[in-house]
Scaffold this active site. Structure first.
Site, mmCIF file in Angstrom:
data_model
loop_
_atom_site.group_PDB
_atom_site.id
_atom_site.type_symbol
_atom_site.label_atom_id
_atom_site.label_comp_id
_atom_site.label_asym_id
_atom_site.label_seq_id
_atom_site.Cartn_x
_atom_site.Cartn_y
_atom_site.Cartn_z
ATOM 1 N N HIS A 165 37.957 16.983 -14.632
ATOM 2 C CA HIS A 165 37.308 15.695 -14.381
ATOM 3 C C HIS A 165 38.297 14.536 -14.490
ATOM 4 C CE1 HIS A 165 37.261 14.514 -18.659
ATOM 5 N NE2 HIS A 165 36.843 15.736 -18.943
ATOM 6 N N CYS A 181 38.294 20.371 -21.772
ATOM 7 C CA CYS A 181 38.274 20.020 -20.356
ATOM 8 C C CYS A 181 39.665 19.611 -19.878
ATOM 9 C CB CYS A 181 37.286 18.888 -20.099
ATOM 10 S SG CYS A 181 35.546 19.387 -20.256
#
Length: 205
Positions: A165, A181
Site C-alpha cells: 500500500h 505490510c
C-alpha cells in the site's frame, strides 16, 4: 537565427521562469510535525529538513526505475526483497521495474508466496485487534484519504492481513517501519496498481 525563432525562444524562457517558483514551492506530501520543506526544489519532492536535525532525503536508489533482473518468474509477478528494501515487478526479458519500499519492523517480518486478491483506491483502514491492543489510541475505523496510513492504493495479499500500500509518511521508505505490510510512495503504488492484475503472483523474501 531569425527574428521569429528568437521571439519564440524568449517566450519559452519566460514561461519556464514563471513556473519555477510554483514548482519550488510545491509539496506533494505533507511533512511530519516540526519538519518543513527546504528552500528551492527538493530532491524528488521529498527532501525535508528540521530545525534540530539534518536534511532527510529519499535515497535516489529508491526512485522507480527499470533494472536488470534475472528470474524464472513470469512477467507480471511481484517479487519483494525485504532485505534490499526493493519491490520488483517482473517485466520479462531480464528486466524488472524496481520500486523503493518500507518493510516490517523487527518481530513483524514474514515471507511467503501469495496472490493479489483485491485492489482498492484510497482504501479505508480497520486496525487489526492485535494492533489495537498495542495502540489503544487508534480509531476503530479510518476512512480513505490523505491522512489514512494506507495511502492512495492498496493491493491485498490472499486472505492475509498484509497489503502492499501507499503511505502518508514517504520519508519512511527504505526503513523497517510497518507491522508487516509493504509501504510505497503514493506515486509508486498508483503506478504499480495500474500495472498489476488481480491474481498476480506475489513473492515476499
Amino acid at each position: 537565427m531569425s527574428r521569429w525563432i528568437r521571439a519564440a525562444f524568449l517566450a519559452t524562457a519566460l514561461v519556464a521562469a514563471s513556473l519555477s517558483p510554483a514548482l519550488a514551492g510545491s509539496n506533494l506530501f505533507a511533512p511530519p510535525p516540526g519538519i518543513t520543506l527546504t528552500s528551492g526544489t527538493p530532491l524528488n519532492f521529498l527532501q525535508l529538513r528540521s530545525s534540530t536535525t539534518k536534511k532527510v532525503r529519499l535515497d535516489p536508489k529508491f526512485m522507480r526505475q527499470v533494472v536488470p533482473f534475472k528470474t524464472e518468474q513470469a512477467a507480471g509477478t511481484i517479487v519483494v526483497n525485504t532485505g534490499e528494501k526493493f519491490l520488483y515487478l517482473v517485466l520479462g526479458k531480464g528486466k524488472a521495474l524496481r520500486y523503493g519500499i518500507g518493510t516490517a519492523k523487527e518481530g513483524f517480518e514474514w515471507s511467503g508466496t501469495h496472490k493479489v486478491s483485491r485492489k482498492a483506491e484510497w482504501p479505508g483502514w480497520t486496525p487489526p485487534a492485535e494492533m489495537k491492543q498495542r495502540r489503544p489510541d487508534l480509531p476503530d475505523y479510518m476512512p480513505g484519504g490523505v491522512k489514512n496510513p494506507l495511502g492512495a492504493r492498496a493491493l491485498y495479499l490472499g486472505s492475509t492481513l498484509y497489503r502492499i500500500h501507499g503511505t502518508n509518511e514517504p520519508w519512511t521508505i527504505g526503513g523497517d517501519v510497518s507491522s508487516g505490510c509493504i509501504r510505497m510512495v503514493n506515486d509508486d503504488v498508483i503506478d504499480l496498481y495500474e500495472r498489476v492484475k488481480i491474481g498476480a503472483k506475489v513473492i515476499v523474501l
